[in-house]
Design an enzyme around this catalytic site. Structure first.
Site, PDB file in Angstrom:
ATOM      1  N   LYS A 193       0.957  -1.339  -0.033  1.00 32.77           N
ATOM      2  CA  LYS A 193       0.107  -0.134   0.043  1.00 32.77           C
ATOM      3  C   LYS A 193       0.865   1.155  -0.123  1.00 32.77           C
ATOM      4  O   LYS A 193       0.446   2.342  -1.007  1.00 32.77           O
ATOM      5  CB  LYS A 193      -0.838  -0.077   1.292  1.00 32.77           C
ATOM      6  CG  LYS A 193      -1.976  -1.188   1.329  1.00 32.77           C
ATOM      7  CD  LYS A 193      -2.663  -1.199   2.503  1.00 32.77           C
ATOM      8  CE  LYS A 193      -2.102  -1.498   3.629  1.00 32.77           C
ATOM      9  NZ  LYS A 193      -1.469  -2.677   3.797  1.00 32.77           N
ATOM     10  N   THR A 194       2.038   1.252   0.676  1.00 29.02           N
ATOM     11  CA  THR A 194       2.845   2.342   0.926  1.00 29.02           C
ATOM     12  C   THR A 194       3.515   2.596  -0.363  1.00 29.02           C
ATOM     13  O   THR A 194       3.670   3.683  -0.849  1.00 29.02           O
ATOM     14  CB  THR A 194       3.608   2.333   2.189  1.00 29.02           C
ATOM     15  OG1 THR A 194       2.756   2.438   3.389  1.00 29.02           O
ATOM     16  CG2 THR A 194       4.461   3.702   2.417  1.00 29.02           C
ATOM     17  N   THR A 223      -5.412  -1.255   7.180  1.00 29.28           N
ATOM     18  CA  THR A 223      -5.375  -2.612   7.134  1.00 29.28           C
ATOM     19  C   THR A 223      -7.027  -3.024   7.760  1.00 29.28           C
ATOM     20  O   THR A 223      -7.190  -4.208   7.795  1.00 29.28           O
ATOM     21  CB  THR A 223      -4.388  -3.112   8.289  1.00 29.28           C
ATOM     22  OG1 THR A 223      -4.535  -2.574   9.596  1.00 29.28           O
ATOM     23  CG2 THR A 223      -3.041  -2.990   7.550  1.00 29.28           C
ATOM     24  N   ASP A 280      -1.104   6.923   6.594  1.00 30.66           N
ATOM     25  CA  ASP A 280      -1.197   5.730   6.814  1.00 30.66           C
ATOM     26  C   ASP A 280      -2.070   5.220   8.139  1.00 30.66           C
ATOM     27  O   ASP A 280      -2.136   6.053   9.088  1.00 30.66           O
ATOM     28  CB  ASP A 280       0.084   5.183   7.059  1.00 30.66           C
ATOM     29  CG  ASP A 280       0.352   3.708   6.853  1.00 30.66           C
ATOM     30  OD1 ASP A 280      -0.545   3.076   6.514  1.00 30.66           O
ATOM     31  OD2 ASP A 280       1.578   3.130   7.303  1.00 30.66           O
TER      32      ASP A 280
END
Length: 342
Positions: free
Chosen positions: A70-71, A164, A115
């Site tokens: 994702k990052t 998440t 995040d």
């Protein structure tokens, strides 16, 4: 047996590689990012269209288990658009003033990456709505009857968020990611193999093809886990003055307690508790956690998903059940489910 030749490599041997190894292994270009083809295709359309309109891309949300990229996708989007990216996380934004400071310091076209956005305080989340939707920031100054609201105009920016726990993000916030909400899927062993080969080339590791296969199949379909295993296998091969062969990989991963299908000692303990103490189940989550001296959330969110994915564990209304496949993997006869592990 094929192997990667050291002299054909162009390893990164810099201080940055030593200090920030995970950053070094992160793909720097789209063609280096392996897997997630559907997401990449959609992002290509989104970013190309935005570039043609000379407008920042719309807000994007990525979700999925840890370690799937994702990052990395957020960084690639910033490089593709040539934008500056400011990085923060949900837990780091403690009050409205923190968010206001971050937003007012953005320049036109910047990307803000948050995040673990599901951990954002709900009061702060409310302030984020108009910022995402209309590019304005409403700030209340003072308290009581003398309080007044100031509206600040923000430059056009793109918010990219990762989580998440997508279910913990409120529906109003989710709906404001007009660029798309994308779920990252687990990788295939073939894709993990490509990632291991690429990482080995960057690190200058002389790795054999059967070692690539061995690491890939034990990496839980997750790139971050694959890179972790590769680095530990590299350490083992280095200490023992050998190439990274299949034998070296097997010994290194065995020392870590990782078996041939990627189960750790903790994963196996869960299955053994269900089979040994409770005849294969069904048994409740709280009972399993108590027997292992673990938090319920740790068992449910960290260990169970992979066991369920492999078909070793089932969730039933009355509790968890070890499947026949779990008995077979642990070498226990399925007949008489109350039989104890030795």
């Amino acid at each position: 047996m094929s192997s990667t030749n050291k002299k054909d490599m162009n390893p990164v041997q810099t201080e940055k590689e030593v200090s920030f190894l995970d950053q070094t292994l992160r793909p720097a270009h789209w063609d280096e990012y392996i897997g997630q083809k559907n997401i990449k295709d959609n992002l290509h359309i989104l970013l190309t269209a935005a570039k043609e309109r000379e407008h920042p891309p719309e807000h994007i949300l990525f979700y999925g288990p840890p370690g799937l990229g994702k990052t990395t996708l957020a960084h690639l989007i910033a490089k593709e658009t040539g934008a500056q990216m400011k990085v923060t996380s949900g837990p780091a934004i403690l009050k409205v003033g923190d968010l206001a400071s971050i937003l007012t310091n953005l320049s036109a076209g910047d990307i803000l990456f948050i995040d673990e956005i599901h951990r954002l305080n709900k009061a702060i989340e409310e302030v984020l709505y108009p910022a995402m939707e209309s590019g304005s920031l409403d700030i209340i100054i003072g308290k009581g009857p003398s309080a007044r609201t100031i509206q600040l105009e923000l430059p056009a920016f793109t918010l990219i968020a990762a989580t998440t726990r997508v279910a913990m993000i409120s529906a109003p916030l989710r709906s404001r990611f007009s660029g798309g909400v994308f779920k990252l899927e687990f990788y295939t062993n073939g894709e993990i193999g490509q990632i291991v080969r690429r990482s080995a080339k960057i690190l200058g590791i002389n790795i054999h093809e059967d070692a690539v296969t061995e690491i890939s199949k034990r990496s839980r379909f997750t790139p971050r886990t694959a890179n972790y295993h590769l680095k530990r296998c590299r350490d083992y091969a280095q200490i023992n003055k050998t190439d990274l062969t299949r034998e070296a990989a097997e010994k290194a991963l065995s020392l870590l307690g990782v078996d041939e299908i990627g189960l750790t000692a903790a994963d196996r303990d869960i299955l053994k508790v269900i089979i040994n103490k409770f005849g294969g189940g069904p048994v409740g989550l709280n009972t399993i956690a108590a027997a292992l001296s673990e938090e319920q959330a740790t068992v449910e969110e960290v260990y169970e998903p992979y066991l369920i994915q492999l078909g070793l564990l089932e969730r039933k209304p009355r509790g968890r059940i070890a499947t026949d496949k779990a008995y077979e993997h642990l070498g226990v006869k399925v007949e008489g489910r109350s039989e104890k592990l030795l």
